[in-house]
Enzyme design. Sequence first.
Site, PDB file in Angstrom:
ATOM      1  N   ASP A  32       0.828  -1.216   0.000  1.00  0.00           N
ATOM      2  CA  ASP A  32       0.000   0.000   0.000  1.00  0.00           C
ATOM      3  C   ASP A  32       0.860   1.263   0.000  1.00  0.00           C
ATOM      4  OD1 ASP A  32      -2.361   1.423  -0.012  1.00  0.00           O
ATOM      5  OD2 ASP A  32      -2.695   1.237   2.150  1.00  0.00           O
ATOM      6  N   ASN A  80     -10.963  -2.973  -4.972  1.00  0.00           N
ATOM      7  CA  ASN A  80     -10.237  -1.979  -5.786  1.00  0.00           C
ATOM      8  C   ASN A  80     -10.931  -1.643  -7.115  1.00  0.00           C
ATOM      9  OD1 ASN A  80      -6.949  -3.027  -4.629  1.00  0.00           O
ATOM     10  ND2 ASN A  80      -8.156  -1.269  -3.977  1.00  0.00           N
TER      11      ASN A  80
HETATM   12  C1  IPE Z   1      -5.243  -2.686   0.108  1.00  0.00           C
HETATM   13  O1  IPE Z   1      -4.986  -1.348  -0.108  1.00  0.00           O
HETATM   14  C2  IPE Z   1      -5.238  -3.426  -1.196  1.00  0.00           C
HETATM   15  C3  IPE Z   1      -3.940  -3.558  -1.852  1.00  0.00           C
HETATM   16  C4  IPE Z   1      -2.814  -3.091  -1.419  1.00  0.00           C
HETATM   17  C5  IPE Z   1      -3.961  -4.291  -3.083  1.00  0.00           C
HETATM   18  P1  IPE Z   1      -6.150  -0.274  -0.272  1.00  0.00           P
HETATM   19  O2  IPE Z   1      -5.486   1.040  -0.492  1.00  0.00           O
HETATM   20  O3  IPE Z   1      -7.104  -0.715  -1.310  1.00  0.00           O
HETATM   21  O4  IPE Z   1      -6.879  -0.338   1.139  1.00  0.00           O
HETATM   22  P2  IPE Z   1      -7.748   0.753   1.886  1.00  0.00           P
HETATM   23  O5  IPE Z   1      -8.816   1.222   0.925  1.00  0.00           O
HETATM   24  O6  IPE Z   1      -6.843   1.859   2.289  1.00  0.00           O
HETATM   25  O7  IPE Z   1      -8.308   0.032   3.071  1.00  0.00           O
HETATM   26  C1  IPE Z   2      -1.674   0.221  -3.294  1.00  0.00           C
HETATM   27  O1  IPE Z   2      -1.455   1.581  -3.369  1.00  0.00           O
HETATM   28  C2  IPE Z   2      -1.933  -0.396  -4.640  1.00  0.00           C
HETATM   29  C3  IPE Z   2      -3.312  -0.882  -4.818  1.00  0.00           C
HETATM   30  C4  IPE Z   2      -4.246  -0.858  -3.907  1.00  0.00           C
HETATM   31  C5  IPE Z   2      -3.652  -1.438  -6.104  1.00  0.00           C
HETATM   32  P1  IPE Z   2      -2.644   2.621  -3.336  1.00  0.00           P
HETATM   33  O2  IPE Z   2      -3.086   2.900  -4.722  1.00  0.00           O
HETATM   34  O3  IPE Z   2      -3.724   2.158  -2.435  1.00  0.00           O
HETATM   35  O4  IPE Z   2      -1.922   3.893  -2.751  1.00  0.00           O
HETATM   36  P2  IPE Z   2      -2.520   4.920  -1.704  1.00  0.00           P
HETATM   37  O5  IPE Z   2      -3.007   4.130  -0.531  1.00  0.00           O
HETATM   38  O6  IPE Z   2      -3.631   5.641  -2.389  1.00  0.00           O
HETATM   39  O7  IPE Z   2      -1.379   5.804  -1.368  1.00  0.00           O
HETATM   40 MG    MG Z   3      -4.113   2.405  -0.473  1.00  0.00          MG
END
Ligand code: IPE
Ligand code: IPE
Ligand code: MG
Length: 250
Positions: A32, A80
């Site tokens: 993340d 997602n």
């Molecule tokens: C969790 O991250 C999913 C992945 C890293 C693939 P998210 O960014 O989707 O999670 P939330 O929305 O902050 O809980």
């Molecule tokens: C994790 O990074 C990747 C996926 C969830 C696919 P994020 O896209 O959630 O990055 P932040 O949390 O917005 O910084």
């Molecule tokens: Mg995230």
Amino acid sequence: MLKALDRFRSKSKLIEKVDPNNLPNHVGIIMDGNGRWAKKRGLPRSAGHRAGAQNLKTITEFANNMGIACLTAYAFSTENWKRPKAEVDSLMELLLEYLHDKDELAGKNVAVRIIGDRSALSDEINHEIDEVEAYTKDRDGMVLYLAINYGGRQEIVRAVNQLCQQVQEGTLLPNQITEGLVSDYLYTNDMPEADLIIRPSGELRLSNFLLWQSAYSEFWFSDINWPDFTTKDFTQAILDYQQRNRRFGA
Ligand code: IPE
Ligand code: IPE
Ligand code: MG
């Protein structure tokens, strides 16, 4: 030059502290913070995802060399899909590229397997998944599980559906459903439970990752965004894990 050497020395010192006889069998990583990493640099979110995918290659190689048996990386959750279409499209494009680069993503002896609901993924992605799984299936190093369109709840519901089907067909009795049997019907049926779950980026939650398998996991959180998470951070997480006292309720 001297600086690079110093960095290497301090890195190697840290890794020397790792006890090879007390490694977690299965490490889960919630990758993340890609978006925030990009935002900080004035880059599009897709650049953050690209940097994150690159970093997974580095950490995979490092974890494999360390002797970790199994690494699960959360790449795309069942939630997602709620992101803007352009971001979902760019993530799928990146996944396609990443899976296609077989040698780069898995090095020489890492086996790659995918967990998650593949039915919603494109034919191209499904094709690349079949290819990379077949290409790496006989390897004897670490197993890298990529969680793509994965959700812990979806995984449990899927197992329940399959078990109910057997009960309905008369091949299974309800009282034959045990914890072991449920585990057998999860995507993760061939891997040990998660010993250690790492989540960078400052969020303190599971976000539907390995719900069943994390019943007794140790957690390691940090504020580092995933693309900035280094092999040194990974080593630190392992060292911290080795200081934990796991009791499993006993
Ligand atoms: C969790 O991250 C999913 C992945 C890293 C693939 P998210 O960014 O989707 O999670 P939330 O929305 O902050 O809980
Ligand atoms: C994790 O990074 C990747 C996926 C969830 C696919 P994020 O896209 O959630 O990055 P932040 O949390 O917005 O910084
Ligand atoms: Mg995230």
